[in-house]
Design a protein around this motif. Structure first.
Motif, PDB file in Angstrom:
ATOM      1  N   SER A   1       0.820  -1.212   0.000  1.00  0.00           N
ATOM      2  CA  SER A   1       0.000   0.000   0.000  1.00  0.00           C
ATOM      3  C   SER A   1       0.854   1.262   0.000  1.00  0.00           C
ATOM      4  CB  SER A   1      -0.922   0.022   1.222  1.00  0.00           C
ATOM      5  OG  SER A   1      -0.158   0.204   2.410  1.00  0.00           O
ATOM      6  N   GLY A   2       2.075   1.160   0.525  1.00  0.00           N
ATOM      7  CA  GLY A   2       2.941   2.337   0.612  1.00  0.00           C
ATOM      8  C   GLY A   2       2.660   3.198   1.828  1.00  0.00           C
ATOM      9  N   ARG A   3       1.880   2.676   2.754  1.00  0.00           N
ATOM     10  CA  ARG A   3       1.602   3.411   3.981  1.00  0.00           C
ATOM     11  C   ARG A   3       2.289   2.710   5.154  1.00  0.00           C
ATOM     12  NH1 ARG A   3      -2.094   5.223   0.743  1.00  0.00           N
ATOM     13  NH2 ARG A   3      -3.151   7.183   1.105  1.00  0.00           N
ATOM     14  N   GLY A   4       2.701   3.526   6.124  1.00  0.00           N
ATOM     15  CA  GLY A   4       3.375   2.949   7.270  1.00  0.00           C
ATOM     16  C   GLY A   4       3.522   3.945   8.398  1.00  0.00           C
ATOM     17  N   THR A   5       4.375   3.582   9.352  1.00  0.00           N
ATOM     18  CA  THR A   5       4.590   4.378  10.552  1.00  0.00           C
ATOM     19  C   THR A   5       6.095   4.475  10.818  1.00  0.00           C
ATOM     20  OG1 THR A   5       2.531   3.495  11.442  1.00  0.00           O
ATOM     21  CG2 THR A   5       4.014   4.539  13.007  1.00  0.00           C
ATOM     22  N   VAL A   6       6.538   5.662  11.182  1.00  0.00           N
ATOM     23  CA  VAL A   6       7.945   5.838  11.536  1.00  0.00           C
ATOM     24  C   VAL A   6       8.219   5.079  12.827  1.00  0.00           C
ATOM     25  CG1 VAL A   6       9.724   7.498  12.228  1.00  0.00           C
ATOM     26  CG2 VAL A   6       8.135   8.076  10.378  1.00  0.00           C
ATOM     27  N   TYR A   7       9.154   4.128  12.751  1.00  0.00           N
ATOM     28  CA  TYR A   7       9.559   3.331  13.904  1.00  0.00           C
ATOM     29  C   TYR A   7      10.749   3.980  14.615  1.00  0.00           C
ATOM     30  CZ  TYR A   7      11.616  -0.499  16.558  1.00  0.00           C
ATOM     31  OH  TYR A   7      12.163  -1.267  17.554  1.00  0.00           O
ATOM     32  N   SER A   8      11.653   4.543  13.811  1.00  0.00           N
ATOM     33  CA  SER A   8      12.872   5.144  14.340  1.00  0.00           C
ATOM     34  C   SER A   8      13.301   6.253  13.390  1.00  0.00           C
ATOM     35  CB  SER A   8      13.967   4.075  14.430  1.00  0.00           C
ATOM     36  OG  SER A   8      15.183   4.619  14.868  1.00  0.00           O
ATOM     37  N   VAL A   9      13.970   7.260  13.921  1.00  0.00           N
ATOM     38  CA  VAL A   9      14.434   8.365  13.073  1.00  0.00           C
ATOM     39  C   VAL A   9      15.697   8.969  13.664  1.00  0.00           C
ATOM     40  CG1 VAL A   9      12.956  10.069  14.229  1.00  0.00           C
ATOM     41  CG2 VAL A   9      13.778  10.514  11.898  1.00  0.00           C
ATOM     42  N   THR A  10      16.573   9.373  12.780  1.00  0.00           N
ATOM     43  CA  THR A  10      17.722  10.183  13.166  1.00  0.00           C
ATOM     44  C   THR A  10      17.881  11.268  12.109  1.00  0.00           C
ATOM     45  OG1 THR A  10      20.049  10.165  13.853  1.00  0.00           O
ATOM     46  CG2 THR A  10      19.475   8.792  11.968  1.00  0.00           C
TER      47      THR A  10
END
Length: 137
Positions: free
Chosen positions: A57-66
């Motif tokens: 689908s190309g949809r998701g959730t940010v799990y981690s970011v730097t």
């Protein structure tokens, strides 16, 4: 100097061909149904060598970011948000979150895929914040 670009090989060529059509695909195991990324010769769960690319689908959730402030090499523009995104219907991807201030990217942020052309043949899937419409309820 331009940034390095991926070089498709036998395992990844279908992924890059789909990205060039602005479609996000991931490997799915024919035996156990696991969707995984990065493409490997065999499923990381059951070691079956029969898998195929399937659409996401190309949809998701940010799990981690730097937020990267020091360029990793020539051609990169800093700062940028380097994130792991958990796809709603697939695996996690290491990717860039674009379309907003990198400092505003947060864990738990809903995102959707967008495609950025790097060269005539290579299009990079990135993610951007998903617009959430408040129903006023």
């Amino acid at each position: 100097m331009s940034r390095p670009v991926p070089v498709p090989d036998a395992l990844t060529a279908p992924f890059w061909a789909a990205a060039a059509r602005c479609e996000l695909v991931v490997p799915e195991c024919s035996a156990c149904g696991l969707r995984f990324f990065v493409p490997e010769p065999a499923c990381p769960r059951c070691l079956c060598e029969r898998w195929e690319y399937v659409a996401c689908s190309g949809r998701g959730t940010v799990y981690s970011v730097t937020v990267v402030h020091r360029t990793p090499g020539p051609g990169f523009q800093t700062p940028f948000a380097l994130s792991i995104v958990d796809l709603d219907d697939g695996p996690a991807l290491l990717t860039h979150v674009v379309g907003c201030d990198p400092e505003k990217v947060e864990i738990g942020m809903p995102v959707r895929v967008v495609f950025r052309r790097l060269t005539e043949r290579i299009v990079l899937p990135c993610f951007t914040p998903e617009l959430i419409v408040d129903s006023g309820a």
